[in-house]
Design an enzyme around this catalytic site. Structure first.
Site, PDB file in Angstrom:
ATOM      1  N   ALA A  12       0.935  -1.215  -0.017  1.00  0.00           N
ATOM      2  CA  ALA A  12      -0.105   0.068  -0.088  1.00  0.00           C
ATOM      3  C   ALA A  12       0.908   1.360   0.258  1.00  0.00           C
ATOM      4  O   ALA A  12       0.391   2.291  -0.693  1.00  0.00           O
ATOM      5  CB  ALA A  12      -0.934  -0.024   1.201  1.00  0.00           C
ATOM      6  N   THR A  58      -4.894 -11.704  13.697  1.00  0.00           N
ATOM      7  CA  THR A  58      -6.004 -10.564  13.576  1.00  0.00           C
ATOM      8  C   THR A  58      -5.694  -9.591  12.559  1.00  0.00           C
ATOM      9  O   THR A  58      -4.417  -9.025  12.524  1.00  0.00           O
ATOM     10  CB  THR A  58      -6.231  -9.940  14.991  1.00  0.00           C
ATOM     11  OG1 THR A  58      -6.484 -10.930  15.930  1.00  0.00           O
ATOM     12  CG2 THR A  58      -7.271  -9.005  14.963  1.00  0.00           C
ATOM     13  N   CYS A  66      25.701   2.065  -0.324  1.00  0.00           N
ATOM     14  CA  CYS A  66      26.847   2.117   0.658  1.00  0.00           C
ATOM     15  C   CYS A  66      26.552   2.234   2.013  1.00  0.00           C
ATOM     16  O   CYS A  66      26.647   3.184   2.626  1.00  0.00           O
ATOM     17  CB  CYS A  66      27.718   3.381   0.092  1.00  0.00           C
ATOM     18  SG  CYS A  66      28.386   3.201  -1.480  1.00  0.00           S
TER      19      CYS A  66
END
Length: 395
Positions: A201, A238, A326
């Site tokens: 999302a 849940t 890096c």
């Protein structure tokens, strides 16, 4: 206030106000557990179902084929490990590419250490996979093909429909990591022959920490997280309902006008690319010139270090990301840039700028004013640049 320009939308996006507004009641007023049978639970179950329908509609899937996860990384892990483990009796061979996101790359590395064989297909200089190489890599033990829809670093869009057709013809499960592609290009899982698709999302203006996995009906897949009976007994825990509601709203907004969104970002992207290439010598564009995400521009600047460029731009109010990794003591450049054939020293001088909904022409013009000056200043500190000045070395 000093100018601040965000050009790192491939890393994450802000959450749109409409998305947040729809999420808020599920933190404070509509807080029932969707698995509960009372009215509080039934109320949130409706919200869960609506979010599932919204994701399904965006992909041209059935709601029963959408499963919510904690993000793109979990979705990739579940798709790859779940398919591999569920099909061990059939075979132990997986095909993927040399430029996958680490969520796929490292998952495949893990399976290699546990008895699976993985073919990492090469790409051309633009980061494109050849579908025929996919076909040629298939053997009688192949159980999964995983090719990303679009690359997160260089933006190249892969021939997913063609690869999916090959997988379908051979009866092999086909997974695509579409995390970067949702909202930027149209995706139709039926037309593109996709069996498994990962999305997240926060890449399309939704909340962080929530994603989904599309699993075509009939695909064999082991459960990844064990516990309760949530997500039709396939993904325990849940549900993170506020985030799932946000995902549903965000994907609805992101896919309601893909052509318009794409056209606007492509115009800004091309303005940025043409400006950089014309103003800064010893520079190359990484990724495919046309088959690329509308908001992606990835450059390699010879004779400089990407991290120094990134930090200097940040001081000037421009947020991007470097092509070199890096961090944590590692001096290795991006595996994607090495895979498209860049030598280490050029891969280290890379910059990814990724555009989003709020970027403007004025911001791009400011970036085109700043980058040439910054690159020139950094090059003047480079002994290599001073040696090559006026020479013929171009990338």
């Amino acid at each position: 206030m000093e100018q601040r320009i965000y050009l790192d939308h491939a890393a994450t996006t802000y959450t749109k106000p409409e998305v947040l507004e729809e999420m808020l009641p599920y933190f404070t007023r509509k807080y029932g557990n969707p698995s509960s049978v009372h009215s509080f639970g039934r109320e949130t179950r409706k919200a869960l179902d609506l979010a599932r329908e919204r994701v399904a509609k965006a992909l041209n899937a059935d709601p029963g084929e959408i499963f919510f996860t904690a993000g793109g990384t979990e979705s990739d892990n579940w798709a790859i490990k779940g398919t591999a483990l569920a099909n061990q009796k059939k075979g132990n061979h997986i095909i993927t590419t040399a430029i996958e996101h680490h969520a796929v790359f490292h998952t495949c590395n893990y399976l290699e250490r546990n008895g699976f064989e993985v073919t990492y297909l090469p790409v051309d200089k633009y980061g494109m996979v050849d579908p025929e190489q996919v076909r040629n890599a298939i053997n009688d033990k192949t159980v999964l093909i995983s090719v990303m829809t679009a690359n997160n670093e260089i933006g190249t869009i892969q021939p997913i429909k063609e690869i999916g057709a090959i997988a379908k013809e051979k009866g092999i499960a086909f997974h695509t990591d579409a995390v970067q592609a949702i909202g930027s290009i149209p995706i139709d899982v039926k037309e593109m022959n996709i069996d498994l698709l990962s999305l997240s999302a926060h890449k399309f203006y939704g909340p962080k920490g929530v994603g989904a996995l599309y699993i075509r009906k009939g695909v064999k897949l082991q459960q990844f997280i064990h516990g309760g009976a949530q997500e039709r007994n396939r993904r325990a825990g849940t549900e993170n309902l506020p985030a799932i509601v946000g995902l549903g709203k965000a994907i609805e907004l992101a896919t309601q006008d893909i052509p318009g969104h794409s056209a606007r970002l492509t115009a800004l992207r091309d303005r940025l690319i043409s400006g950089i290439l014309s103003k800064v010598e010893y520079t190359r564009l990484n990724g495919h010139p046309t088959m690329r995400l509308p908001g992606n521009a990835n450059f390699s600047f010879e004779f400089i270090e990407g991290e120094a460029l990134l930090l200097t731009l940040d001081i000037q109010g421009i947020a991007g990301s470097s092509g070199s990794a890096c961090t944590s003591g590692s001096l290795d450049p991006s595996h994607v840039l090495l895979a498209i054939g860049l030598p280490h020293e050029i891969a280290h001088g890379s910059l990814r700028l990724t555009l989003g909904d709020q970027n403007t022409e004025e911001e791009i013009d400011y970036v085109l004013e700043v980058i040439p000056k910054v690159v020139q200043r950094l090059r003047e500190m480079s002994p290599l640049f001073n040696q090559q000045k006026g020479g013929q070395k171009h990338v």
